[in-house]
Design a protein around this motif. Structure first.
Motif, PDB file in Angstrom:
ATOM      1  N   TRP A  62      54.228  97.947 111.204  1.00 30.79           N
ATOM      2  CA  TRP A  62      52.869  97.454 110.556  1.00 30.79           C
ATOM      3  C   TRP A  62      53.051  96.934 109.630  1.00 30.79           C
ATOM      4  N   SER A  63      52.949  98.453 108.952  1.00 29.47           N
ATOM      5  CA  SER A  63      52.552  98.469 107.075  1.00 29.47           C
ATOM      6  C   SER A  63      53.949  99.191 106.411  1.00 29.47           C
ATOM      7  N   ARG A  64      53.934  98.492 104.878  1.00 31.24           N
ATOM      8  CA  ARG A  64      54.614  99.119 104.021  1.00 31.24           C
ATOM      9  C   ARG A  64      55.203  99.742 104.135  1.00 31.24           C
ATOM     10  N   ASP A  65      54.645 100.813 103.991  1.00 30.24           N
ATOM     11  CA  ASP A  65      54.390 102.103 103.454  1.00 30.24           C
ATOM     12  C   ASP A  65      53.685 103.065 103.901  1.00 30.24           C
ATOM     13  N   SER A  66      54.644 104.072 105.271  1.00 26.73           N
ATOM     14  CA  SER A  66      54.736 105.109 105.742  1.00 26.73           C
ATOM     15  C   SER A  66      54.019 106.733 105.131  1.00 26.73           C
ATOM     16  N   GLY A  67      53.922 106.987 104.201  1.00 28.77           N
ATOM     17  CA  GLY A  67      53.441 107.768 103.241  1.00 28.77           C
ATOM     18  C   GLY A  67      54.828 108.517 103.321  1.00 28.77           C
ATOM     19  N   LEU A  68      55.870 108.540 103.542  1.00 28.08           N
ATOM     20  CA  LEU A  68      56.856 109.253 103.736  1.00 28.08           C
ATOM     21  C   LEU A  68      58.005 108.154 102.950  1.00 28.08           C
ATOM     22  N   ASP A  69      58.917 109.622 102.557  1.00 28.74           N
ATOM     23  CA  ASP A  69      60.079 109.012 101.657  1.00 28.74           C
ATOM     24  C   ASP A  69      61.292 108.807 102.935  1.00 28.74           C
ATOM     25  N   ALA A  70      61.785 107.546 102.667  1.00 31.17           N
ATOM     26  CA  ALA A  70      62.825 107.477 103.010  1.00 31.17           C
ATOM     27  C   ALA A  70      64.151 108.728 102.852  1.00 31.17           C
ATOM     28  N   PRO A  71      65.410 109.096 103.533  1.00 28.61           N
ATOM     29  CA  PRO A  71      66.321 109.890 103.260  1.00 28.61           C
ATOM     30  C   PRO A  71      66.960 108.976 101.718  1.00 28.61           C
ATOM     31  N   LEU A  72      67.292 107.847 102.051  1.00 27.33           N
ATOM     32  CA  LEU A  72      68.593 107.035 101.105  1.00 27.33           C
ATOM     33  C   LEU A  72      67.574 106.247 100.341  1.00 27.33           C
ATOM     34  N   SER A  95      53.285  89.136 102.908  1.00 25.08           N
ATOM     35  CA  SER A  95      51.856  89.189 103.195  1.00 25.08           C
ATOM     36  C   SER A  95      51.456  89.516 104.559  1.00 25.08           C
ATOM     37  N   ALA A  96      52.322  89.887 105.237  1.00 19.80           N
ATOM     38  CA  ALA A  96      52.221  89.778 106.861  1.00 19.80           C
ATOM     39  C   ALA A  96      51.646  91.171 106.810  1.00 19.80           C
ATOM     40  N   GLU A  97      51.708  92.186 106.196  1.00 24.99           N
ATOM     41  CA  GLU A  97      51.342  93.351 106.809  1.00 24.99           C
ATOM     42  C   GLU A  97      49.691  94.245 107.010  1.00 24.99           C
ATOM     43  N   ILE A  98      49.672  95.158 107.800  1.00 24.22           N
ATOM     44  CA  ILE A  98      48.249  95.379 108.445  1.00 24.22           C
ATOM     45  C   ILE A  98      48.014  96.626 107.718  1.00 24.22           C
ATOM     46  N   SER A  99      47.100  97.206 107.008  1.00 24.56           N
ATOM     47  CA  SER A  99      47.233  98.753 106.788  1.00 24.56           C
ATOM     48  C   SER A  99      47.380  99.651 107.254  1.00 24.56           C
ATOM     49  N   ALA A 100      47.634 101.079 107.203  1.00 25.91           N
ATOM     50  CA  ALA A 100      47.700 101.633 108.049  1.00 25.91           C
ATOM     51  C   ALA A 100      46.163 102.486 108.477  1.00 25.91           C
ATOM     52  N   GLU A 101      45.400 102.680 107.247  1.00 20.75           N
ATOM     53  CA  GLU A 101      44.177 102.783 107.555  1.00 20.75           C
ATOM     54  C   GLU A 101      43.236 101.957 108.618  1.00 20.75           C
ATOM     55  N   LEU A 125      42.691 102.482 115.825  1.00 21.54           N
ATOM     56  CA  LEU A 125      43.872 101.384 117.154  1.00 21.54           C
ATOM     57  C   LEU A 125      45.063 102.280 117.698  1.00 21.54           C
ATOM     58  N   ILE A 126      45.595 103.107 116.559  1.00 25.43           N
ATOM     59  CA  ILE A 126      46.762 102.991 117.690  1.00 25.43           C
ATOM     60  C   ILE A 126      46.320 104.900 118.616  1.00 25.43           C
ATOM     61  N   ALA A 127      44.527 105.739 117.621  1.00 24.45           N
ATOM     62  CA  ALA A 127      44.651 106.443 118.408  1.00 24.45           C
ATOM     63  C   ALA A 127      44.049 106.225 119.716  1.00 24.45           C
ATOM     64  N   HIS A 130      42.699  91.660 118.428  1.00 22.86           N
ATOM     65  CA  HIS A 130      43.015  90.649 118.658  1.00 22.86           C
ATOM     66  C   HIS A 130      44.381  89.758 118.431  1.00 22.86           C
ATOM     67  N   GLY A 131      45.503  89.998 118.649  1.00 21.54           N
ATOM     68  CA  GLY A 131      46.579  89.315 117.792  1.00 21.54           C
ATOM     69  C   GLY A 131      46.943  89.948 116.566  1.00 21.54           C
ATOM     70  N   ARG A 132      46.947  90.551 116.028  1.00 24.84           N
ATOM     71  CA  ARG A 132      46.963  90.852 114.621  1.00 24.84           C
ATOM     72  C   ARG A 132      48.441  91.196 114.491  1.00 24.84           C
ATOM     73  N   THR A 133      48.646  92.537 115.339  1.00 25.10           N
ATOM     74  CA  THR A 133      50.057  93.297 115.487  1.00 25.10           C
ATOM     75  C   THR A 133      50.584  92.278 115.964  1.00 25.10           C
ATOM     76  N   LEU A 134      50.693  91.090 116.875  1.00 22.99           N
ATOM     77  CA  LEU A 134      51.867  90.664 117.112  1.00 22.99           C
ATOM     78  C   LEU A 134      52.249  89.524 115.780  1.00 22.99           C
ATOM     79  N   GLU A 135      51.014  88.885 115.089  1.00 22.10           N
ATOM     80  CA  GLU A 135      52.007  87.808 113.876  1.00 22.10           C
ATOM     81  C   GLU A 135      52.911  88.993 113.320  1.00 22.10           C
ATOM     82  N   ALA A 136      52.108  90.338 112.998  1.00 22.37           N
ATOM     83  CA  ALA A 136      52.378  91.231 112.485  1.00 22.37           C
ATOM     84  C   ALA A 136      54.314  91.518 112.207  1.00 22.37           C
TER      85      ALA A 136
END
Ligand code: PSU
Ligand code: MN
Length: 307
Positions: free
Chosen positions: A194-204, A237-243, A248-250, A279-285
């Motif tokens: 749902w977010s563009r950046d996990s805070g981790l580098d991808a290996p490749l 345009s569709a991402e939900i911030s990790a913060e 909600l995840i917790a 309220h449906g935002r994760t589904l839209e994303a």
């Protein structure tokens, strides 16, 4: 019925024609329809994803097991029925043969879809997110069979990373141990669904579909089993911030533990609770990122078909 060891696998006429012509095909999974999204958005999304693959110049092949047959490409009525059915089995590597032997019906996860796609000669598969190492896996041992499948079945899987409900550092560690290339597209960070950046580098990192197709072919030339995980970030345009998502995840995670949800039920439970809590935002994303992955999958399939 006499026991048979021949594989009950049927391609739809559209997929069979594409296969015969060597035209680009993109496999799509069915668990995202039956266990990942509520009705009717699930069937609407499945149709929109198929249309996105076609618009991008490839043929979609949604995969499921229907009455004991692996179906590669689902007719609209079959898709409709699956999307509305209750208590459809969720089939991973361990369940596939049993379901077929019983003439059963079930939706295929990333792992099972990879197996079926490979048997049908399809090299590219687009979905939302793969399963991975769950939080608390050091106690629960809950690690999705999707990771092992990426290590042994030669299909390139386009996903928006792994869901933020998982333990992403551990997921990347296991993929590294298994020798699975994890390739970010358009950025160097590993995306978090749902977010563009996990805070981790991808290996490749590889930005061109042609290069991703070339490395798929090169693994074959090397005689390496297994596929590639292409990590395509959700459109900005569709991402939900990790913060915004973290609390909600917790909460969803705590509820899953309190209700002692385990095994196959964990991922569907967390996705459904996040849908409600946001309220449906994760589904839209989720819908936006699957469409985005379908387009990239089609571009990779086109490059592979050109050779
Ligand atoms: N991502 C989604 N929705 C889903 C899944 C992933 O947005 O429903 C499904 C995929 O089919 C994936 C499966 O293969 O969840 C992983 O389940 P498990 O963690 O039980 O292996
Ligand atoms: Mn699991």
């Amino acid at each position: 019925m006499t026991p048979s060891s021949s594989l009950p696998l049927v391609m739809s006429p559209e997929v069979a024609a594409a296969h015969a012509d060597g035209a680009p095909i993109v496999a799509l999974e069915s668990t995202i329809i039956t266990h990942g999204m509520p009705w009717p958005q699930n069937v609407e999304t499945a149709r929109a994803v198929e249309a996105a693959v076609r618009d991008a110049g490839a043929v979609p092949a949604t995969i499921a097991v229907v009455a004991g047959v692996i179906r590669i490409g689902l007719e609209p009525e079959v898709l409709d029925r699956l999307a509305q059915a209750r208590d459809v089995a969720k089939l991973s590597r361990a369940d596939l043969a049993v379901c077929l032997a019983r003439q059963g019906t079930g939706a295929t996860t990333v792992a099972a879809t990879m197996i079926c796609a490979a048997r049908a000669g399809i090299a590219v598969f687009a979905t939302g997110g793969i399963g991975g190492v769950h939080r608390g896996a050091e106690l629960s041992f809950d690690i999705s069979a999707d990771l092992q499948e990426l290590a042994q079945t030669p299909v390139t899987v386009v996903a928006a990373g792994a869901k933020a409900i998982l333990d992403l550092p551990k997921t990347l560690e296991v993929l590294e141990t298994l020798g699975v290339p994890v390739i970010a597209v358009g950025q160097s960070q590993f995306p978090a669904f749902w977010s563009r950046d996990s805070g981790l580098d991808a290996p490749l990192r590889m930005d061109a579909p042609e290069m991703i197709a070339a490395s798929h072919s090169m693994r074959g030339a090397l005689g390496l089993p297994g596929g590639q995980l292409v990590a395509n970030p959700i459109p900005a345009s569709a991402e939900i911030s990790a913060e915004a998502l973290a609390p909600l995840i917790a909460q969803a995670q705590a509820e899953a533990e309190a209700r002692q949800i385990t095994g196959k039920a964990v991922t569907p439970f967390l996705l459904q609770r996040l849908f409600e809590l946001s309220h449906g935002r994760t589904l839209e994303a989720n819908i936006a990122l699957v469409l985005n992955n379908a387009r990239l999958g089609a571009a990779i399939a086109r490059a592979l078909a050109k050779g």
